[in-house]
Design an enzyme around this catalytic site. Structure first.
Site, PDB file in Angstrom:
ATOM      1  N   ALA A 214       0.850  -1.131  -0.037  1.00  0.00           N
ATOM      2  CA  ALA A 214       0.276  -0.187  -0.056  1.00  0.00           C
ATOM      3  C   ALA A 214       0.996   1.435  -0.015  1.00  0.00           C
ATOM      4  O   ALA A 214       1.809   1.229   0.835  1.00  0.00           O
ATOM      5  CB  ALA A 214      -0.996   0.041   1.143  1.00  0.00           C
ATOM      6  N   GLY A 230       6.605   0.922   0.043  1.00  0.00           N
ATOM      7  CA  GLY A 230       5.285   0.651   0.301  1.00  0.00           C
ATOM      8  C   GLY A 230       5.121   0.224   1.633  1.00  0.00           C
ATOM      9  O   GLY A 230       5.951  -0.574   2.177  1.00  0.00           O
ATOM     10  N   GLU A 231       3.834   0.045   2.076  1.00  0.00           N
ATOM     11  CA  GLU A 231       3.644  -0.505   3.457  1.00  0.00           C
ATOM     12  C   GLU A 231       3.228  -1.990   3.108  1.00  0.00           C
ATOM     13  O   GLU A 231       2.695  -2.325   2.124  1.00  0.00           O
ATOM     14  CB  GLU A 231       2.126   0.121   4.017  1.00  0.00           C
ATOM     15  CG  GLU A 231       2.483   1.422   4.769  1.00  0.00           C
ATOM     16  CD  GLU A 231       1.123   1.626   5.595  1.00  0.00           C
ATOM     17  OE1 GLU A 231       1.449   2.501   6.442  1.00  0.00           O
ATOM     18  OE2 GLU A 231      -0.005   1.259   4.941  1.00  0.00           O
ATOM     19  N   ILE A 232       3.684  -2.701   4.078  1.00  0.00           N
ATOM     20  CA  ILE A 232       3.225  -4.269   4.042  1.00  0.00           C
ATOM     21  C   ILE A 232       2.486  -4.740   5.022  1.00  0.00           C
ATOM     22  O   ILE A 232       1.886  -5.885   4.898  1.00  0.00           O
ATOM     23  CB  ILE A 232       4.479  -5.280   4.040  1.00  0.00           C
ATOM     24  CG1 ILE A 232       5.408  -4.995   5.559  1.00  0.00           C
ATOM     25  CG2 ILE A 232       5.454  -4.824   2.983  1.00  0.00           C
ATOM     26  CD1 ILE A 232       6.375  -5.976   5.685  1.00  0.00           C
ATOM     27  N   ARG A 237       6.623  -0.298   6.743  1.00  0.00           N
ATOM     28  CA  ARG A 237       7.070  -0.202   5.348  1.00  0.00           C
ATOM     29  C   ARG A 237       8.126  -1.361   5.040  1.00  0.00           C
ATOM     30  O   ARG A 237       8.713  -1.885   6.035  1.00  0.00           O
ATOM     31  CB  ARG A 237       7.615   1.355   4.837  1.00  0.00           C
ATOM     32  CG  ARG A 237       6.546   2.304   4.681  1.00  0.00           C
ATOM     33  CD  ARG A 237       5.890   2.737   5.859  1.00  0.00           C
ATOM     34  NE  ARG A 237       5.445   4.046   5.611  1.00  0.00           N
ATOM     35  CZ  ARG A 237       4.255   4.400   6.414  1.00  0.00           C
ATOM     36  NH1 ARG A 237       3.740   3.685   7.470  1.00  0.00           N
ATOM     37  NH2 ARG A 237       3.697   5.688   6.175  1.00  0.00           N
TER      38      ARG A 237
END
Length: 375
Positions: A214, A230-232, A237
């Site tokens: 995200a 991105g975020e996991i 991140r």
């Protein structure tokens, strides 16, 4: 605004310059963070997010041009939608908005804007996945979308919060339960999606061989796709980066090196970074994270950003021959804006800076392999 010309050494002895003589672009009429945009020919379109239900355009080839407001977006105010341009038209998908109960909810609707008659049309389709935290780019006659939060899980979190009313104890329990999960248990989108306007059809273009994301930086140039960080999971991140290539057998992926850490700092990955191409070099900059979150996660803390403060960044990275390096810094921290490649520059439009303050600025960065220029 004219900037004093300055030069200094940065990593790998690259020269970093504020340009006082290059073309400058007018500020946005309002600060736009968490919005979206696309480039159609020489005209850039930017809107939504903190800009409400408004979209604005700027003719980039006209040095005297100012931002102009176009027809109001009919889908209402929303944050983090996805947009891309195909065949001279602007497509907008999804986002996060409040429903009639006041609950923040992911939406999966789709709209098309036609510049020739300044009209919007709601399309008879819905995205097959949640599109908050998703990143989009066009290639040929399709829009490609990578990543995004799970619609049911994300919506459920906000529904539960509203249902808890003023009960702080319940709200704290909901927050604790939401963040105390493994990355894979958020079910972020792990397929590369495409939408083809001419047929009004969505397609699963294959599973990505890395974790769902995200807020990743995602670009397509020619047949190459690049994914940065991105975020996991919410608040955490990754520093991972990846490259894909369109082939006759579909998109073929490979891992790239992790994004390097700035000197004296840890690299906790970035969400909301801005990216594009300049003189053939891929540039990525800005973004935000929670310094120390990866360390806490490795220590077994699933609520990895608990007790940490959000930080925005200004380093500019470039990818050259499969290796990352830091080639300079922006004069301000930035994240969650819109970036576009134009005339061998990467335009950084709007976004937010320290504390989440929305930006109206339009900056341009360029790199020739030796010198980074910020306008």
């Amino acid at each position: 605004m004219k900037l004093t010309k300055t030069a200094l050494c940065t990593a790998l002895f690259a020269t970093f310059t504020f340009s006082a003589n290059a073309q400058t672009y007018p500020d946005l009429p309002v600060g736009i963070k968490g919005g979206t945009g696309a480039l159609i020919g020489d005209t850039v379109y930017v809107g939504l997010g903190s800009g409400g239900d408004k979209f604005y355009t700027l003719d980039l080839k006209d040095p005297s041009a100012q931002w102009k407001e176009i027809a109001t977006f009919p889908g209402g105010e929303r944050n983090q939608p996805v947009a891309a341009a195909v065949d001279g038209k602007l497509y907008v998908f999804g986002g996060l908005q409040k429903n009639e109960k006041g609950e923040l909810q992911l939406v999966n609707d789709a709209y098309r804007y036609n510049p020739s008659d300044n009209t919007w049309m709601k399309l008879p389709t819905r995205s097959p996945r949640g599109l908050v935290g998703s990143s989009g780019a066009s290639h040929g006659d399709k829009v490609y979308i990578l990543g995004g939060s799970n619609l049911s899980i994300f919506n459920g979190f906000f529904q539960d919060n509203v249902a808890a009313g003023e009960d702080k104890g319940k709200k704290d329990e909901i927050v604790a339960a939401y963040f105390d999960q493994r990355p894979e248990d958020y079910f972020f989108t792990t397929e590369l999606l495409s939408y083809e306007p001419s047929t009004n059809k969505w397609r699963n273009e294959g599973r990505i061989p890395f974790s769902g994301r995200a807020g990743a930086a995602f670009t397509i140039q020619g047949n190459d796709l690049v994914v940065v960080n991105g975020e996991i999971k919410p608040g955490l991140r990754t520093a991972e980066t990846h490259q894909g290539k369109f082939t006759a057998k579909g998109v073929q992926w490979k891992n790239l090196p992790d994004l390097p850490a700035p000197k004296g700092k840890s690299q906790d990955g970035l969400a909301g970074a801005l990216a594009g191409y300049s003189n053939g070099y891929y540039l990525v900059t800005g973004g935000a994270n929670f310094p120390g979150s990866i360390k806490q996660f490795k220590e077994g803390k699933l609520h990895a950003h608990k007790g940490l403060s959000k930080a925005w960044h200004n380093e500019v990275y470039t990818l050259n021959n499969g290796k990352w390096s830091i080639v300079g810094e922006l004069p301000m921290n930035i994240g969650y804006g819109f970036s576009v490649s134009y005339n061998n520059k990467v335009l950084l439009i709007g976004g937010e800076t320290d504390g989440g303050k929305a930006l109206t600025s339009v900056k341009a960065i360029s790199y020739d392999g030796k010198k980074l220029t910020v306008e």
